[in-house]
Design a protein around this motif. Sequence first.
Motif, PDB file in Angstrom:
ATOM      1  N   ILE A 116       0.930  -1.084   0.058  1.00 53.82           N
ATOM      2  CA  ILE A 116       0.067  -0.091   0.011  1.00 53.82           C
ATOM      3  C   ILE A 116       1.146   1.295  -0.042  1.00 53.82           C
ATOM      4  O   ILE A 116       2.362   1.105   0.847  1.00 53.82           O
ATOM      5  N   THR A 117       0.782   2.162  -1.107  1.00 53.89           N
ATOM      6  CA  THR A 117       1.589   3.588  -0.948  1.00 53.89           C
ATOM      7  C   THR A 117       0.734   4.600  -0.411  1.00 53.89           C
ATOM      8  O   THR A 117      -0.572   5.070  -0.773  1.00 53.89           O
ATOM      9  N   PHE A 118       1.477   5.406   0.443  1.00 57.27           N
ATOM     10  CA  PHE A 118       0.924   6.477   1.111  1.00 57.27           C
ATOM     11  C   PHE A 118       1.022   7.420   0.868  1.00 57.27           C
ATOM     12  O   PHE A 118       2.050   8.038   0.575  1.00 57.27           O
ATOM     13  N   ARG A 178       1.967   7.527  -7.215  1.00 59.22           N
ATOM     14  CA  ARG A 178       0.731   7.421  -7.039  1.00 59.22           C
ATOM     15  C   ARG A 178      -0.159   7.982  -8.323  1.00 59.22           C
ATOM     16  O   ARG A 178      -1.039   8.325  -7.879  1.00 59.22           O
ATOM     17  N   GLY A 179       0.732   6.796  -9.509  1.00 60.36           N
ATOM     18  CA  GLY A 179      -0.385   7.289 -10.869  1.00 60.36           C
ATOM     19  C   GLY A 179      -1.690   6.696 -10.329  1.00 60.36           C
ATOM     20  O   GLY A 179      -2.690   7.510 -10.988  1.00 60.36           O
ATOM     21  N   LEU A 180      -2.150   5.445  -9.666  1.00 62.03           N
ATOM     22  CA  LEU A 180      -2.960   4.944  -9.859  1.00 62.03           C
ATOM     23  C   LEU A 180      -3.963   5.858  -8.657  1.00 62.03           C
ATOM     24  O   LEU A 180      -5.407   6.214  -9.632  1.00 62.03           O
ATOM     25  N   ASN A 181      -4.296   6.347  -8.010  1.00 61.32           N
ATOM     26  CA  ASN A 181      -4.005   7.258  -6.786  1.00 61.32           C
ATOM     27  C   ASN A 181      -4.755   8.579  -8.057  1.00 61.32           C
ATOM     28  O   ASN A 181      -5.936   8.932  -8.118  1.00 61.32           O
ATOM     29  N   GLU A 182      -3.689   9.127  -8.241  1.00 65.07           N
ATOM     30  CA  GLU A 182      -3.866  10.377  -9.105  1.00 65.07           C
ATOM     31  C   GLU A 182      -5.101  10.247 -10.450  1.00 65.07           C
ATOM     32  O   GLU A 182      -6.163  11.051 -10.014  1.00 65.07           O
ATOM     33  N   ASN A 183      -5.555   8.893 -10.948  1.00 59.91           N
ATOM     34  CA  ASN A 183      -6.634   8.573 -11.501  1.00 59.91           C
ATOM     35  C   ASN A 183      -7.533   8.418 -11.088  1.00 59.91           C
ATOM     36  O   ASN A 183      -8.627   9.343 -11.816  1.00 59.91           O
ATOM     37  N   SER A 184      -7.404   8.243 -10.747  1.00 57.86           N
ATOM     38  CA  SER A 184      -8.777   7.511  -9.467  1.00 57.86           C
ATOM     39  C   SER A 184      -8.872   8.950  -9.107  1.00 57.86           C
ATOM     40  O   SER A 184     -10.909   9.171  -9.029  1.00 57.86           O
ATOM     41  N   ASN A 185      -9.134   9.700  -8.356  1.00 56.68           N
ATOM     42  CA  ASN A 185      -9.027  11.211  -8.287  1.00 56.68           C
ATOM     43  C   ASN A 185     -10.134  11.809  -9.633  1.00 56.68           C
ATOM     44  O   ASN A 185     -10.520  12.477  -9.234  1.00 56.68           O
ATOM     45  N   GLY A 186      -9.015  11.608 -10.644  1.00 61.86           N
ATOM     46  CA  GLY A 186      -9.789  12.441 -11.554  1.00 61.86           C
ATOM     47  C   GLY A 186     -11.171  12.018 -11.987  1.00 61.86           C
ATOM     48  O   GLY A 186     -12.449  12.344 -12.336  1.00 61.86           O
ATOM     49  N   LEU A 187     -11.142  10.502 -12.034  1.00 61.26           N
ATOM     50  CA  LEU A 187     -12.140   9.685 -12.372  1.00 61.26           C
ATOM     51  C   LEU A 187     -13.433   9.846 -11.365  1.00 61.26           C
ATOM     52  O   LEU A 187     -14.988  10.461 -11.991  1.00 61.26           O
ATOM     53  N   TYR A 234      -9.466  -4.072 -20.822  1.00 57.82           N
ATOM     54  CA  TYR A 234     -10.682  -3.542 -21.629  1.00 57.82           C
ATOM     55  C   TYR A 234     -11.850  -3.940 -20.427  1.00 57.82           C
ATOM     56  O   TYR A 234     -12.749  -4.774 -20.607  1.00 57.82           O
ATOM     57  N   ARG A 235     -10.892  -4.727 -19.236  1.00 54.44           N
ATOM     58  CA  ARG A 235     -12.042  -5.384 -18.131  1.00 54.44           C
ATOM     59  C   ARG A 235     -11.613  -3.813 -17.654  1.00 54.44           C
ATOM     60  O   ARG A 235     -10.846  -3.456 -17.188  1.00 54.44           O
ATOM     61  N   SER A 236     -12.750  -4.818 -15.842  1.00 54.75           N
ATOM     62  CA  SER A 236     -12.448  -3.501 -15.371  1.00 54.75           C
ATOM     63  C   SER A 236     -12.385  -4.364 -13.993  1.00 54.75           C
ATOM     64  O   SER A 236     -11.613  -4.777 -13.905  1.00 54.75           O
ATOM     65  N   PRO A 237     -12.469  -3.182 -13.362  1.00 54.92           N
ATOM     66  CA  PRO A 237     -11.057  -3.562 -12.020  1.00 54.92           C
ATOM     67  C   PRO A 237     -11.877  -4.257 -11.060  1.00 54.92           C
ATOM     68  O   PRO A 237     -11.352  -5.398 -10.692  1.00 54.92           O
ATOM     69  N   HIS A 238     -13.316  -4.442 -11.075  1.00 54.26           N
ATOM     70  CA  HIS A 238     -13.577  -5.859 -10.561  1.00 54.26           C
ATOM     71  C   HIS A 238     -13.615  -7.673 -11.222  1.00 54.26           C
ATOM     72  O   HIS A 238     -13.029  -7.591 -10.293  1.00 54.26           O
ATOM     73  N   GLU A 239     -13.732  -6.922 -12.382  1.00 50.13           N
ATOM     74  CA  GLU A 239     -13.441  -8.164 -12.932  1.00 50.13           C
ATOM     75  C   GLU A 239     -11.677  -9.155 -12.787  1.00 50.13           C
ATOM     76  O   GLU A 239     -11.870 -10.046 -12.412  1.00 50.13           O
TER      77      GLU A 239
END
Length: 119
Positions: A16-18, A49-58, A94-99
């Motif tokens: 986990i990255t904080f 924190r690329g995933l975090n920054e992208n998720s914030n944008g979404l 093209y799969r979802s994070p859930h998948e």
Amino acid sequence: MTAHLLEPHKDRCHTITFDNGKEFAGHERLAAALQTSIYFAHPYHSWERGLNENSNGLLRQYFPKRMDLSNISGEQVQRAVDRLNHRPRKVLGYRSPHEVFFATKVHYTKPPLAVALQS
């Protein structure tokens, strides 16, 4: 609270990255509870924190900046979470994070929206 939410998935929590905020002061307890490694991003290194920054944008699609979040219901938050977790991502083939997370294939009941192209 974070440990409680992640406990059912601790076998998938490898790291986990904080950020460096005071809200992460209890990181040692979280690391022990989940048996995972905790890392901290360097200040002003958003690329760590690329995933975090992208998720914030979404998330901003649902909750724009300067929006009064005190009026947001739990149902609104859950709807945004569900929509984002079931949104196909190029980086995931093209799969979802859930998948990907649950190793399942989701079969959608609605066909994708058709787009009319004009030349």
